[in-house]
Design a protein around this motif. Sequence first.
Motif, short mmCIF file in Angstrom:
data_model
loop_
_atom_site.label_atom_id
_atom_site.label_comp_id
_atom_site.label_asym_id
_atom_site.label_seq_id
_atom_site.Cartn_x
_atom_site.Cartn_y
_atom_site.Cartn_z
N ALA A 1 0.84 -1.21 0.00
CA ALA A 1 0.00 0.00 0.00
C ALA A 1 0.87 1.26 0.00
CB ALA A 1 -0.94 -0.01 1.20
N ARG B 1 1.19 4.17 -3.09
CA ARG B 1 0.85 5.57 -2.81
C ARG B 1 2.05 6.51 -2.86
NH1 ARG B 1 -2.71 2.52 0.34
NH2 ARG B 1 -4.86 3.09 -0.02
N LEU C 1 -4.96 -1.03 -6.22
CA LEU C 1 -5.91 -0.34 -5.36
C LEU C 1 -7.30 -0.96 -5.47
CD1 LEU C 1 -4.74 3.34 -5.86
CD2 LEU C 1 -4.52 1.95 -3.79
N ALA C 2 -7.71 -1.31 -6.68
CA ALA C 2 -9.02 -1.94 -6.88
C ALA C 2 -9.04 -3.32 -6.22
CB ALA C 2 -9.34 -2.06 -8.36
N ALA D 1 -7.15 -4.34 -3.68
CA ALA D 1 -7.12 -4.16 -2.22
C ALA D 1 -8.47 -3.72 -1.68
CB ALA D 1 -6.03 -3.15 -1.85
N ALA D 2 -9.20 -2.91 -2.44
CA ALA D 2 -10.50 -2.42 -2.00
C ALA D 2 -11.63 -3.42 -2.27
CB ALA D 2 -10.82 -1.09 -2.70
N ASP E 1 -12.86 -4.09 -5.22
CA ASP E 1 -13.71 -3.55 -6.29
C ASP E 1 -13.93 -4.63 -7.34
OD1 ASP E 1 -14.75 -2.29 -8.58
OD2 ASP E 1 -13.80 -0.39 -8.05
#
Length: 158
Positions: A43, A47, A104-105, A107-108, A110
Amino acid sequence: MYHYTECGLDNVWLANGYNEIDTPYGKAYSVTAADELLREIAAQVVRKPGRLTGQEFRFLRVHLRLSQAAMAKVQGVSEQNISLWERRGKVPKANDSLLRLYFLAHAAGDESVRSAFDRIMTVERLVHQKIVATSGRKGWKFKVEETGEDSPQATEQA
């Protein structure tokens, strides 16, 4: 501080969260909650400002459990490109961004982005398909059927 190179990155140091153990073969280290630590490192890498290094690109690819061949399909490039980026550290900006977005998708959780990437991954084996459209009270519904002799699958889309 412990230089945590086992994660695959040269720039990670642990201030705590590890145990030093004396063994007959020398010092060994045990990291507390290693899986959680790797998720958090990933993460932080995603970022960070600036482009990903080749080492960071490889770290994220491995963290996502993708082979170089699978990453090449997702990125729309050859497997050789992925290998070169990871060894030489020159990841094109668009490919850097695409990997960050995918991570990110993922990890989320999505599902729409994850399913889009899954379609990219499987599109090569879906050579023979038939799209069946059906009109109903709620509009058109589509079903994609494989017409090849291999595994007859169908997916519905509204």
